[in-house]
Design a protein around this motif. Structure first.
Motif, PDB file in Angstrom:
ATOM      1  N   SER A 214     -15.415 -53.864   1.424  1.00 48.26           N
ATOM      2  CA  SER A 214     -14.689 -52.845   0.660  1.00 48.26           C
ATOM      3  C   SER A 214     -14.613 -51.550   1.446  1.00 48.26           C
ATOM      4  O   SER A 214     -15.561 -51.197   2.147  1.00 48.26           O
ATOM      5  N   ILE A 215     -13.487 -50.863   1.322  1.00 53.58           N
ATOM      6  CA  ILE A 215     -13.273 -49.587   2.005  1.00 53.58           C
ATOM      7  C   ILE A 215     -12.816 -48.571   0.961  1.00 53.58           C
ATOM      8  O   ILE A 215     -11.845 -48.813   0.249  1.00 53.58           O
ATOM      9  N   CYS A 216     -13.549 -47.456   0.844  1.00 53.12           N
ATOM     10  CA  CYS A 216     -13.179 -46.412  -0.114  1.00 53.12           C
ATOM     11  C   CYS A 216     -12.638 -45.204   0.631  1.00 53.12           C
ATOM     12  O   CYS A 216     -13.274 -44.717   1.561  1.00 53.12           O
ATOM     13  N   LEU A 217     -11.476 -44.712   0.202  1.00 55.18           N
ATOM     14  CA  LEU A 217     -10.805 -43.610   0.887  1.00 55.18           C
ATOM     15  C   LEU A 217     -10.759 -42.360   0.024  1.00 55.18           C
ATOM     16  O   LEU A 217     -10.549 -42.451  -1.191  1.00 55.18           O
ATOM     17  N   ASN A 218     -10.940 -41.199   0.646  1.00 48.32           N
ATOM     18  CA  ASN A 218     -10.623 -39.944  -0.038  1.00 48.32           C
ATOM     19  C   ASN A 218     -10.427 -38.848   0.990  1.00 48.32           C
ATOM     20  O   ASN A 218     -11.273 -38.633   1.848  1.00 48.32           O
ATOM     21  N   TYR A 219      -9.289 -38.174   0.918  1.00 50.91           N
ATOM     22  CA  TYR A 219      -8.986 -37.023   1.788  1.00 50.91           C
ATOM     23  C   TYR A 219      -8.759 -35.795   0.929  1.00 50.91           C
ATOM     24  O   TYR A 219      -7.916 -34.968   1.230  1.00 50.91           O
ATOM     25  N   GLY A 220      -9.498 -35.702  -0.158  1.00 50.49           N
ATOM     26  CA  GLY A 220      -9.306 -34.591  -1.077  1.00 50.49           C
ATOM     27  C   GLY A 220      -8.340 -34.962  -2.186  1.00 50.49           C
ATOM     28  O   GLY A 220      -8.135 -36.153  -2.468  1.00 50.49           O
ATOM     29  N   PHE A 221      -7.750 -33.943  -2.818  1.00 50.55           N
ATOM     30  CA  PHE A 221      -6.948 -34.173  -4.015  1.00 50.55           C
ATOM     31  C   PHE A 221      -5.611 -33.436  -3.936  1.00 50.55           C
ATOM     32  O   PHE A 221      -5.453 -32.510  -3.152  1.00 50.55           O
ATOM     33  N   ILE A 222      -4.667 -33.889  -4.772  1.00 56.55           N
ATOM     34  CA  ILE A 222      -3.326 -33.304  -4.828  1.00 56.55           C
ATOM     35  C   ILE A 222      -3.067 -32.910  -6.292  1.00 56.55           C
ATOM     36  O   ILE A 222      -3.257 -33.741  -7.186  1.00 56.55           O
ATOM     37  N   PRO A 223      -2.620 -31.689  -6.549  1.00 55.33           N
ATOM     38  CA  PRO A 223      -2.347 -31.291  -7.933  1.00 55.33           C
ATOM     39  C   PRO A 223      -1.241 -32.155  -8.563  1.00 55.33           C
ATOM     40  O   PRO A 223      -0.250 -32.469  -7.897  1.00 55.33           O
ATOM     41  N   ALA A 224      -1.434 -32.541  -9.823  1.00 54.69           N
ATOM     42  CA  ALA A 224      -0.388 -33.263 -10.567  1.00 54.69           C
ATOM     43  C   ALA A 224       0.545 -32.218 -11.166  1.00 54.69           C
ATOM     44  O   ALA A 224       0.173 -31.510 -12.091  1.00 54.69           O
ATOM     45  N   THR A 225       1.749 -32.113 -10.606  1.00 56.97           N
ATOM     46  CA  THR A 225       2.651 -31.021 -11.019  1.00 56.97           C
ATOM     47  C   THR A 225       3.967 -31.532 -11.615  1.00 56.97           C
ATOM     48  O   THR A 225       4.911 -30.765 -11.752  1.00 56.97           O
ATOM     49  N   GLU A 226       4.011 -32.831 -11.986  1.00 53.91           N
ATOM     50  CA  GLU A 226       5.302 -33.377 -12.417  1.00 53.91           C
ATOM     51  C   GLU A 226       5.882 -32.660 -13.635  1.00 53.91           C
ATOM     52  O   GLU A 226       7.056 -32.249 -13.622  1.00 53.91           O
ATOM     53  N   LEU A 227       5.092 -32.529 -14.715  1.00 53.41           N
ATOM     54  CA  LEU A 227       5.650 -31.959 -15.947  1.00 53.41           C
ATOM     55  C   LEU A 227       5.987 -30.471 -15.800  1.00 53.41           C
ATOM     56  O   LEU A 227       7.095 -30.059 -16.163  1.00 53.41           O
ATOM     57  N   PRO A 228       5.067 -29.641 -15.243  1.00 52.87           N
ATOM     58  CA  PRO A 228       5.477 -28.251 -14.985  1.00 52.87           C
ATOM     59  C   PRO A 228       6.709 -28.199 -14.070  1.00 52.87           C
ATOM     60  O   PRO A 228       7.565 -27.318 -14.234  1.00 52.87           O
ATOM     61  N   GLY A 229       6.804 -29.146 -13.145  1.00 47.50           N
ATOM     62  CA  GLY A 229       7.955 -29.192 -12.244  1.00 47.50           C
ATOM     63  C   GLY A 229       9.243 -29.426 -13.009  1.00 47.50           C
ATOM     64  O   GLY A 229      10.242 -28.740 -12.801  1.00 47.50           O
ATOM     65  N   ILE A 230       9.231 -30.406 -13.926  1.00 47.36           N
ATOM     66  CA  ILE A 230      10.424 -30.695 -14.727  1.00 47.36           C
ATOM     67  C   ILE A 230      10.777 -29.496 -15.606  1.00 47.36           C
ATOM     68  O   ILE A 230      11.947 -29.175 -15.814  1.00 47.36           O
ATOM     69  N   ALA A 231       9.715 -28.814 -16.097  1.00 42.97           N
ATOM     70  CA  ALA A 231       9.954 -27.647 -16.963  1.00 42.97           C
ATOM     71  C   ALA A 231      10.517 -26.471 -16.177  1.00 42.97           C
ATOM     72  O   ALA A 231      10.929 -25.469 -16.761  1.00 42.97           O
ATOM     73  N   GLY A 232      10.510 -26.568 -14.852  1.00 43.45           N
ATOM     74  CA  GLY A 232      11.055 -25.479 -14.039  1.00 43.45           C
ATOM     75  C   GLY A 232      10.033 -24.398 -13.711  1.00 43.45           C
ATOM     76  O   GLY A 232      10.405 -23.303 -13.271  1.00 43.45           O
ATOM     77  N   CYS A 233       8.730 -24.702 -13.906  1.00 47.72           N
ATOM     78  CA  CYS A 233       7.695 -23.713 -13.599  1.00 47.72           C
ATOM     79  C   CYS A 233       7.649 -23.490 -12.088  1.00 47.72           C
ATOM     80  O   CYS A 233       7.655 -24.454 -11.315  1.00 47.72           O
ATOM     81  N   ALA A 234       7.577 -22.237 -11.675  1.00 47.31           N
ATOM     82  CA  ALA A 234       7.529 -21.919 -10.243  1.00 47.31           C
ATOM     83  C   ALA A 234       6.255 -22.488  -9.629  1.00 47.31           C
ATOM     84  O   ALA A 234       5.236 -22.634 -10.303  1.00 47.31           O
ATOM     85  N   GLN A 235       6.340 -22.836  -8.345  1.00 47.15           N
ATOM     86  CA  GLN A 235       5.175 -23.340  -7.626  1.00 47.15           C
ATOM     87  C   GLN A 235       4.832 -22.401  -6.475  1.00 47.15           C
ATOM     88  O   GLN A 235       5.648 -21.569  -6.084  1.00 47.15           O
ATOM     89  N   TYR A 236       3.631 -22.541  -5.933  1.00 49.63           N
ATOM     90  CA  TYR A 236       3.247 -21.799  -4.731  1.00 49.63           C
ATOM     91  C   TYR A 236       2.606 -22.784  -3.772  1.00 49.63           C
ATOM     92  O   TYR A 236       2.183 -23.876  -4.181  1.00 49.63           O
ATOM     93  N   PHE A 237       2.562 -22.425  -2.492  1.00 48.92           N
ATOM     94  CA  PHE A 237       1.916 -23.315  -1.528  1.00 48.92           C
ATOM     95  C   PHE A 237       0.459 -22.898  -1.378  1.00 48.92           C
ATOM     96  O   PHE A 237       0.160 -21.762  -1.025  1.00 48.92           O
ATOM     97  N   ASP A 238      -0.430 -23.824  -1.685  1.00 44.41           N
ATOM     98  CA  ASP A 238      -1.866 -23.561  -1.595  1.00 44.41           C
ATOM     99  C   ASP A 238      -2.324 -23.899  -0.170  1.00 44.41           C
ATOM    100  O   ASP A 238      -2.484 -25.064   0.178  1.00 44.41           O
ATOM    101  N   TYR A 239      -2.497 -22.855   0.645  1.00 44.98           N
ATOM    102  CA  TYR A 239      -2.845 -23.062   2.056  1.00 44.98           C
ATOM    103  C   TYR A 239      -4.215 -23.704   2.214  1.00 44.98           C
ATOM    104  O   TYR A 239      -4.461 -24.419   3.182  1.00 44.98           O
ATOM    105  N   ASN A 240      -5.107 -23.464   1.265  1.00 43.08           N
ATOM    106  CA  ASN A 240      -6.456 -24.017   1.398  1.00 43.08           C
ATOM    107  C   ASN A 240      -6.460 -25.537   1.289  1.00 43.08           C
ATOM    108  O   ASN A 240      -7.282 -26.206   1.890  1.00 43.08           O
ATOM    109  N   PHE A 241      -5.553 -26.075   0.467  1.00 39.61           N
ATOM    110  CA  PHE A 241      -5.539 -27.522   0.252  1.00 39.61           C
ATOM    111  C   PHE A 241      -4.252 -28.170   0.777  1.00 39.61           C
ATOM    112  O   PHE A 241      -4.061 -29.370   0.624  1.00 39.61           O
ATOM    113  N   GLY A 242      -3.367 -27.373   1.359  1.00 40.66           N
ATOM    114  CA  GLY A 242      -2.172 -27.906   1.998  1.00 40.66           C
ATOM    115  C   GLY A 242      -1.174 -28.552   1.057  1.00 40.66           C
ATOM    116  O   GLY A 242      -0.464 -29.474   1.447  1.00 40.66           O
TER     117      GLY A 242
END
Lengths: 93, 487
Positions: free
Chosen positions: B266-294
């Protein structure tokens, strides 16, 4: 490779489910994916285009790699779907 | 398909993880009518996922038992008459003008209109591709943790953990305590980076203490931690039977000749996490680029209001921060939303705001120390599938990039990447890395996929009647052609 139910963790009622026509042992509250892994079936889904083996990957219902036909409904995510008595699972690989 | 009147609530919260639960409890105690929605069978999210096996009586290893117990204490707060918890309920679309959510759940499809909406949808795990990464037995490290704690199941016998960040060592300890054999942990960052991280956490004794305790346990169990290494290949025909690891240079590029083969199942992978932004995205909520997490994340003001009136965001969807941040932001969003409805929550928002900013600072310094390095893209050789759903190879993507197709929304119609069932949740961030590596564009110049409804596949026959009678919206506006038909 058979996954192992951890010793000392109390489980629900034993349940029998049918996977590709064969009966396997599961316990109430388990996900279908957990029951499949414990029965030694890691290869759950055959990719549509290349026919490549796929299995449990993200565990949280976002990747759709562990999908199977459950009670006649295709594309059910086995990692987020619990077993129930009489549950019929057909995997594509 | 007759349009139906939507159900109503005062505060609708999407996602019952740490942030959503904290928000629901604060708002309900202030007297608000709260509807808390979650796609999963139980509240808790992934971090506080509870065992589904029995009501009581489980002897979990220490490292899992405390997490399960903390979750149980938090979730006890949901037992409040003001909170209507609706599980197994997918929010698949949002109409921002009317603050209407479109739901698909046990009672079929419905619409829910709220006075305030809080999005607390959490995060996804970040992974990077390599030859063999689609084989059964390669799993996400968080997916392994879920098998342990929710299912009481050890998903393999002998493990390799690979990627970057503190989760790898924690997951290794949890697997060890459950009886696994750990062949190695491969950490992308060199050892010196790890020590520098520790110095940044000076004063944050709880975080440092957790890390040191994990390292001690791994040392006792003689688990090799290979710093400055990466997984290079998963071996096996139909499932994992081994792994090849390699040393990397400063850019994360594998160094030829440094291959070592490990026998693992078995091989377990993790390179950190990605924000789940689908619903705010559909709602038109503005986004910003998080330099700390890319990664792009939902933008909020200090009160956690998004750019869309009436919509808040809390926790990971606003940028990766971990459970501590999520709990604080949940409380803050819940309190501010309740106050806007004329209620008086028993909180001091200024203090919450300050604590939340402090917790964000710690999380940011951790994120900065564990970046995904561009050289890793070399592992995605031309034959390796990048989009797992549509089975599009890295070679096909590179050919498109050479033609000048460098934005994700262009790559999608060009190659079909991101058009499958996961809707780009896995390949999206990988593609941004590959495009950046191939073109020299900065990560923030490469926009993520545009989120579209339904955010997860739904049955057309279920959502067919779900369109709310809000005047101008039609069935086609909501579903387009993206649903999954039953047959």
């Amino acid at each position: 490779m058979k996954a192992q139910r951890i010793n000392g963790i109390e489980r629900g009622e034993p349940i029998t489910i049918t996977v590709n026509g064969k009966e396997i042992q599961a316990y109430a509250g388990e996900s279908i994916a957990a029951a499949l892994l414990a029965a030694g079936q890691r290869n759950i889904h055959q990719s549509v285009k290349g026919g490549a083996p796929r299995g449990y990957f993200c565990g949280m219902g976002m990747c759709f790699d562990c999908v199977a036909t459950v009670d006649g409904i295709p594309n059910v995510r086995t990692c987020v779907t619990q077993v129930h008595p009489g549950c019929i699972v057909e995997t594509s690989s | 398909m007759t349009p139906q009147k939507p159900d109503t609530t005062e505060i609708a919260i999407v996602g019952a993880g740490p942030a959503g639960v904290a928000a629901a409890v604060i708002a309900a105690r202030a007297g608000a009518a709260v509807t808390l929605l979650d796609e999963n069978t139980n509240a808790g999210g992934q971090y506080y996922k509870q065992p589904t096996l029995t009501e009581s009586g489980h002897k979990y290893p220490n490292s899992l038992a405390s997490n399960i117990q903390q979750g149980r204490e938090l979730l006890a707060g949901l037992n409040h008459p003001g909170i209507d918890l609706q599980c197994d309920t997918l929010v698949w679309n949002v109409s921002p003008e009317e603050l209407v959510l479109y739901l698909c759940g046990p009672t079929g499809a419905r619409a829910l209109q709220a006075k305030r909406i809080i999005f607390s949808a959490g995060a996804y795990e970040r992974v990077m591709p390599f030859p063999g990464w689609t084989l059964p037995g390669v799993i996400m490290a968080g997916g392994a943790q879920l098998m342990l704690k929710a299912q009481g199941l050890l998903p393999g016998r002998r493990f390799l953990l690979a990627g970057t960040g503190p989760l790898l060592q924690l997951a290794a300890v949890q697997l060890l305590e459950a009886g696994a054999d750990i062949a190695a942990i491969v950490e992308l960052q060199p050892r010196a980076e790890f020590l520098r991280t520790a110095s940044k956490l000076w004063g944050h004794w709880d975080k440092l203490g957790q890390g040191i305790a994990n390292q001690k346990k791994l040392l006792q169990a003689k688990v090799p931690i290979k710093y400055g290494h990466t997984i290079a290949r998963a071996l096996g025909e139909n499932e994992v039977s081994g792994a090849v690891i390699m040393k990397v240079d400063g850019d994360g590029r594998p160094i030829p000749g440094s291959e070592t083969t490990l026998e693992v199942d078995s091989i377990c992978l993790n390179y950190g996490f990605i924000p789940a932004t689908e619903l705010p995205g559909i709602a038109g909520c503005a986004q910003y680029f998080d330099y700390n997490f890319g990664a792009y994340a939902t933008k909020t003001n200090e009160n956690l209001e998004t750019s869309v009136a009436g919509i808040f965001a809390a926790g990971e969807t606003c940028g990766i921060g971990g459970a501590d941040v999520a709990l604080l932001e949940g409380q803050l969003a819940g309190a501010v939303a309740a106050r806007q409805l004329g209620l008086d929550p028993d909180t001091d928002e200024a203090t919450l705001c300050q604590k939340q900013l402090q917790a964000r600072t710690v999380a940011a310094s951790l994120g900065k120390m564990f970046p995904v390095k561009p050289g890793l893209c070399a592992l995605a050789t031309d034959g390796v599938p990048v989009c797992r759903c549509e089975e599009i190879s890295a070679g096909e993507v590179r050919a498109a990039i050479r033609m000048g197709v460098v934005q994700l929304n262009q790559l999608k119609p060009w190659t079909r990447v991101g058009m499958g069932r996961c809707q780009g949740r896995i390949c999206g961030e990988i593609l941004r890395q590959i495009v950046a590596h191939e073109t020299g564009l900065a990560l923030q110049e490469i926009q993520p996929f545009t989120a579209r409804a339904p955010v997860k596949p739904v049955l057309l026959e279920e959502v067919g009647g779900a369109v709310a009678d809000t005047g101008e919206l039609t069935w086609e506006d909501h579903v387009g052609g993206y649903g999954v038909a039953r047959t």
